[in-house]
Design a protein around this motif. Structure first.
Motif, PDB file in Angstrom:
ATOM      1  N   TYR A 105      -1.834  -2.352   3.729  1.00 59.02           N
ATOM      2  CA  TYR A 105      -2.756  -3.458   3.718  1.00 59.02           C
ATOM      3  C   TYR A 105      -3.194  -3.535   2.173  1.00 59.02           C
ATOM      4  O   TYR A 105      -3.300  -2.603   1.514  1.00 59.02           O
ATOM      5  CB  TYR A 105      -4.110  -2.994   4.277  1.00 59.02           C
ATOM      6  N   SER A 116     -12.083   7.466   2.420  1.00 61.58           N
ATOM      7  CA  SER A 116     -12.895   6.261   2.669  1.00 61.58           C
ATOM      8  C   SER A 116     -12.677   5.793   3.927  1.00 61.58           C
ATOM      9  O   SER A 116     -13.481   5.446   4.972  1.00 61.58           O
ATOM     10  CB  SER A 116     -13.110   5.449   1.670  1.00 61.58           C
ATOM     11  N   ALA A 144      -3.168   3.909  -3.216  1.00 63.66           N
ATOM     12  CA  ALA A 144      -3.863   3.680  -4.250  1.00 63.66           C
ATOM     13  C   ALA A 144      -4.209   4.958  -4.966  1.00 63.66           C
ATOM     14  O   ALA A 144      -5.545   5.236  -5.227  1.00 63.66           O
ATOM     15  CB  ALA A 144      -5.069   2.652  -4.028  1.00 63.66           C
ATOM     16  N   SER A 204     -14.816  -0.283   4.824  1.00 66.11           N
ATOM     17  CA  SER A 204     -13.418  -0.231   4.131  1.00 66.11           C
ATOM     18  C   SER A 204     -12.504  -0.718   5.008  1.00 66.11           C
ATOM     19  O   SER A 204     -12.493  -0.141   6.218  1.00 66.11           O
ATOM     20  CB  SER A 204     -13.191   1.448   3.812  1.00 66.11           C
TER      21      SER A 204
HETATM   22  O1  PMV Z   1      -9.241   0.401   2.794  1.00 61.66           O
HETATM   23  P1  PMV Z   1      -9.363   0.547   1.439  1.00 61.66           P
HETATM   24  O2  PMV Z   1     -10.047  -0.660   0.747  1.00 61.66           O
HETATM   25  O3  PMV Z   1      -9.442   1.824   1.084  1.00 61.66           O
HETATM   26  O4  PMV Z   1      -7.887   0.198   1.048  1.00 61.66           O
HETATM   27  C1  PMV Z   1      -6.414   0.904   1.372  1.00 61.66           C
HETATM   28  C2  PMV Z   1      -5.308   0.525   0.526  1.00 61.66           C
HETATM   29  C3  PMV Z   1      -4.119   1.327   0.495  1.00 61.66           C
HETATM   30  O5  PMV Z   1      -4.567   2.711   1.194  1.00 61.66           O
HETATM   31  C4  PMV Z   1      -3.315   1.317  -0.527  1.00 61.66           C
HETATM   32  C5  PMV Z   1      -3.004   0.795   1.845  1.00 61.66           C
HETATM   33  C6  PMV Z   1      -3.492   0.810   3.203  1.00 61.66           C
HETATM   34  O6  PMV Z   1      -3.203   0.087   4.215  1.00 61.66           O
HETATM   35  O7  PMV Z   1      -4.246   1.988   3.512  1.00 61.66           O
END
Ligand code: PMV
Length: 335
Positions: free
Chosen positions: A41, A129, A306, A161
């Motif tokens: 995502y 998270s 990330a 999240s």
């Molecule tokens: O849910 P967030 O805002 O922590 O974003 C997650 C983004 C990635 O870990 C890089 C991709 C994913 O699908 O988990």
């Protein structure tokens, strides 16, 4: 400008339970697993409701995740602890935690002392998270006696999240992007397929907080990266390949599509202004090692989120080779 507000969606879900008072004084050890996306995502179509541009697909990490206990307190302030350390009220973590609670309570109506136990490093690209907000949502369901099904809880966890909506289940979970403006069709769906023998290896180079949050990196990428235009098509084809690979147990298809998807996500970030790069020297060294092992006939692939840490994807039959090639790797048997 977004027209549907979070509070409106939550009210429509909770109806007469919206902003109700706790029905019990505490809930204990409510667990949600961390999840690692094989098809990522990356990018929101709606930042107010955390609605994604594309669907995504993850695998959960069994007992690696977040466990939370909540006690309603009389201190008139929320107290938050992670692994017995107090979380300071001026931290980003504390702010996001309280903002999430505020979605479900009237101002000054009740407060909690939250004790969180995380078995993944916090803020280092290991979905802390995601499992954190998923476990908090499950805990609130008990504390406030919502009695919601997991699909609906997945929608609520998404407000904390995006990727939290996939952490309500073990195994493979697809986050269906949905098309509705209010996001009520954007939630996690567990896949029936399992894959005994599939392993993930965690290579942790840094457990430090990442220099830029995934939220901010996503925003910069969507707004400025020329490469982002190619991302939705890339996800469509990778998602198809990954689902086919899961159904047919085609390991090289799974590995190739997952690795290629992660690299493409990082390419969109590199092409952003300012450019975003999460790599540390260890990241590149590990990627090179994966490639040379593969050239020698060892079927191992990687994915990266990330953060600088690498997750290896391999089969149990190769676990000894992988452990020897990557000293310190933490191997998880996913099924
Ligand atoms: O849910 P967030 O805002 O922590 O974003 C997650 C983004 C990635 O870990 C890089 C991709 C994913 O699908 O988990």
């Amino acid at each position: 400008m977004f027209f549907v507000k979070k509070s409106e969606v939550i009210q429509s879900i909770l109806t007469d339970r919206f902003k109700s008072l706790p029905k019990q004084t505490c809930v204990e050890d409510v667990f949600a697993p961390s999840n690692i996306a094989l098809c990522k995502y990356w990018g929101k179509r709606n930042t107010e409701l955390n609605l994604p541009v594309t669907s995504s697909l993850s695998v959960s990490l069994l007992d690696r995740g977040s466990s939370i206990s909540l006690v309603v307190n009389t201190d008139a302030v929320d107290n938050v602890y992670v692994n017995d350390q107090v979380v300071m009220p001026d931290s980003d973590f504390y702010r996001r935690f309280v903002e999430f609670l505020n979605l479900f309570r009237e101002p000054s109506s009740w407060y909690v002392t939250a004790k969180i136990r995380s078995t993944v490093p916090v803020g280092a690209g290991l979905a802390s998270s995601a499992c954190g907000f998923a476990s908090l949502t499950l805990a609130l369901d008990q504390l406030l006696n919502w009695q919601l099904d997991k699909r609906t809880l997945s929608i609520l966890a998404r407000f904390g999240s995006g990727s939290a909506c996939r952490s309500l289940w073990q195994g493979f979970v697809e986050w269906q992007a949905g098309v509705r403006e209010d996001g009520t069709d954007s939630y996690g769906i567990p896949l029936a397929d399992t894959w005994p023998g599939l392993c993930m290896g965690l290579l942790i180079f840094s457990s430090n907080q990442k220099p830029i949050s995934s939220r901010e990196a996503m925003r910069i990428t969507v707004e400025t990266s020329l490469a982002y235009a190619a991302w939705p098509n890339k996800v469509s084809s990778d998602l198809l390949d990954i689902k086919t690979a899961i159904q047919t147990k085609d390991f090289s298809l799974l590995g190739e599509a997952s690795e290629s998807n992660a690299l493409a996500m990082h390419a969109t970030m590199l092409a952003a202004t300012p450019s975003v790069c999460y790599d540390l020297p260890g990241t590149q060294a590990a990627i090179n090692r994966v490639r040379s092992l593969r050239a020698d006939g060892v079927p191992v692939y990687f994915t990266q989120d990330a953060g600088p840490n690498i997750k290896l994807i391999f089969l149990k039959k190769d676990a000894i080779t992988i452990s020897e090639a990557f000293p310190g790797v933490q191997v998880i048997n996913l099924f």
